[in-house]
Design an enzyme around this catalytic site. Sequence first.
Site, PDB file in Angstrom:
ATOM      1  CG  HIS A  75      -2.042  -0.982   1.215  1.00 35.65           C
ATOM      2  ND1 HIS A  75      -3.102  -0.863   2.164  1.00 35.65           N
ATOM      3  CD2 HIS A  75      -2.174  -2.127   0.435  1.00 35.65           C
ATOM      4  CE1 HIS A  75      -3.949  -1.969   1.666  1.00 35.65           C
ATOM      5  NE2 HIS A  75      -3.491  -2.712   0.783  1.00 35.65           N
ATOM      6  CE1 TYR A 203      -4.809   3.446   9.511  1.00 39.63           C
ATOM      7  CE2 TYR A 203      -5.077   3.217  11.654  1.00 39.63           C
ATOM      8  CZ  TYR A 203      -4.349   2.790  10.630  1.00 39.63           C
ATOM      9  OH  TYR A 203      -3.304   2.040  10.739  1.00 39.63           O
ATOM     10  N   PRO A 295      -2.809  -0.532  18.958  1.00 39.05           N
ATOM     11  CG  PRO A 295      -4.883  -1.792  18.463  1.00 39.05           C
ATOM     12  CD  PRO A 295      -3.952  -1.149  19.615  1.00 39.05           C
ATOM     13  CE  LYS A 299       5.146   2.931  13.211  1.00 38.98           C
ATOM     14  NZ  LYS A 299       4.969   2.562  12.095  1.00 38.98           N
ATOM     15  CE1 TYR A 387      -0.702   3.733   9.769  1.00 40.87           C
ATOM     16  CE2 TYR A 387       0.141   2.930   7.699  1.00 40.87           C
ATOM     17  CZ  TYR A 387      -0.643   2.707   8.912  1.00 40.87           C
ATOM     18  OH  TYR A 387      -1.793   1.880   8.641  1.00 40.87           O
TER      19      TYR A 387
HETATM   20  C1  PHB Z   1      -4.427  -4.771  10.867  1.00 39.72           C
HETATM   21  O1  PHB Z   1      -4.365  -5.021   9.393  1.00 39.72           O
HETATM   22  O2  PHB Z   1      -4.956  -5.675  11.617  1.00 39.72           O
HETATM   23  C2  PHB Z   1      -4.245  -3.746  11.115  1.00 39.72           C
HETATM   24  C3  PHB Z   1      -3.675  -2.691  10.367  1.00 39.72           C
HETATM   25  C4  PHB Z   1      -3.513  -1.437  10.873  1.00 39.72           C
HETATM   26  C5  PHB Z   1      -3.574  -1.077  12.140  1.00 39.72           C
HETATM   27  C6  PHB Z   1      -4.057  -2.018  13.104  1.00 39.72           C
HETATM   28  C7  PHB Z   1      -4.063  -3.457  12.609  1.00 39.72           C
HETATM   29  O3  PHB Z   1      -3.516   0.228  12.717  1.00 39.72           O
END
Ligand code: PHB
Length: 393
Positions: A75, A203, A295, A299, A387
């Site tokens: 991505h 998000y 999460p 990270k 990120y």
């Molecule tokens: C996930 O794909 O499980 C995932 C991705 C990004 C995050 C948390 C979990 O910030």
Amino acid sequence: MSLTRTQVGIVGAGPAGLMLSHLLHLEGIESVVIESQSRTYCEQRVRAGLLEQASVDLLVQSGAGERLRREALVHEGIELCFNHRRHRIDLFELTGRKVTIYGQQEVVKDLIQARLNAGGQLLFESEAIGFDDPLSAEPVIRYRKDGDVREVRCDFIAGCDGFHGVCRASMPAGVLTRYERVYPFGWLGILAEVPPASKELVYANHERGFALLTMRSLILSRLYLQCAPDENLDEWADARIWEELNTRCAAEAGFAVRDGPIIQKSVTALRSFVTEPMQFGKLFLAGDAAHIVPPTGAKGMNLALADVYVLARALAQFYRNGQDELLNCYSETCLRRVWRVQQFSWWMTYMLHRFGDDTAFEHRRQIAELEYVTRSRAAAQSLAENYAGLPLP
Ligand code: PHB
């Protein structure tokens, strides 16, 4: 009593323990991995799924990234959704780096395979129960297997056994300082057999709470909803989950989170946690055994891999020429990155979640922050740099 001798005794067969064992093998250093769960359990446990560029490079350059290169999804950006609109952060354009979706259990499978191909010793269903003196020249790990207590004698112990593991818990009182923040919410996570609603991760900050749309493949979605830390899953029928995801991620007309069969549901409480130092005598902590991040910044697994990269390099220096400089600064080297990542993960969490006691002021402040992050190149670049991840030390 059965007794094994090795150079590095590793407790825990998650990404940290397995990657450490793999990197040590490449340096000609022998290790034994002791894991309480079965191989199948380790390979199927659904956990994190996002790898920074540096983590991908480490897997590929160490020879464990072949399937990742074939199957993972790369991505170049993420989206932030607020005020019913989605705003893209172009990670690649802002940093020259990309992120990769590849489930933690896939990383675990690949590393187990790499260790077994190289004749590595992985002891599954072997529960570490404690150590003899980590300050002695030859520490001992005791573990239980098939009802018997057995021992591994080693030069060093790596505690890669997670937040609830025995390694940190068996450090003598007074050695460690804990820094902790427990959040008043958790994440309800599901895995569903439906193509991802969006090509990139979304998000969402919504007045009903945070939501995240992510994926494991082009036919498997991973989705999260902010919930109570002890949310009762029985109250979340599938239809309610899809409705809530659609409400919180509502954006431009035509955008919808399509439903599909839910094959896994769980609730995880969120916390920030660091223990200092990450070393005591011959015992080194790595990954979740030493620190936990919420999460929101994606990270956890990346930090675990960064720790063991540092540890493997330090052990290689020691075995190559007897120098312990890098071992002595293991904790300091890791903690610098750990605290940077703690700060970023805390910041993302604060920007995106409802805290229960939020005032209207707080919500307006969050929106102002999100607008800044999506409109100012400098602010977007700061988010993107963190990120997509910092280079390994
Ligand atoms: C996930 O794909 O499980 C995932 C991705 C990004 C995050 C948390 C979990 O910030």
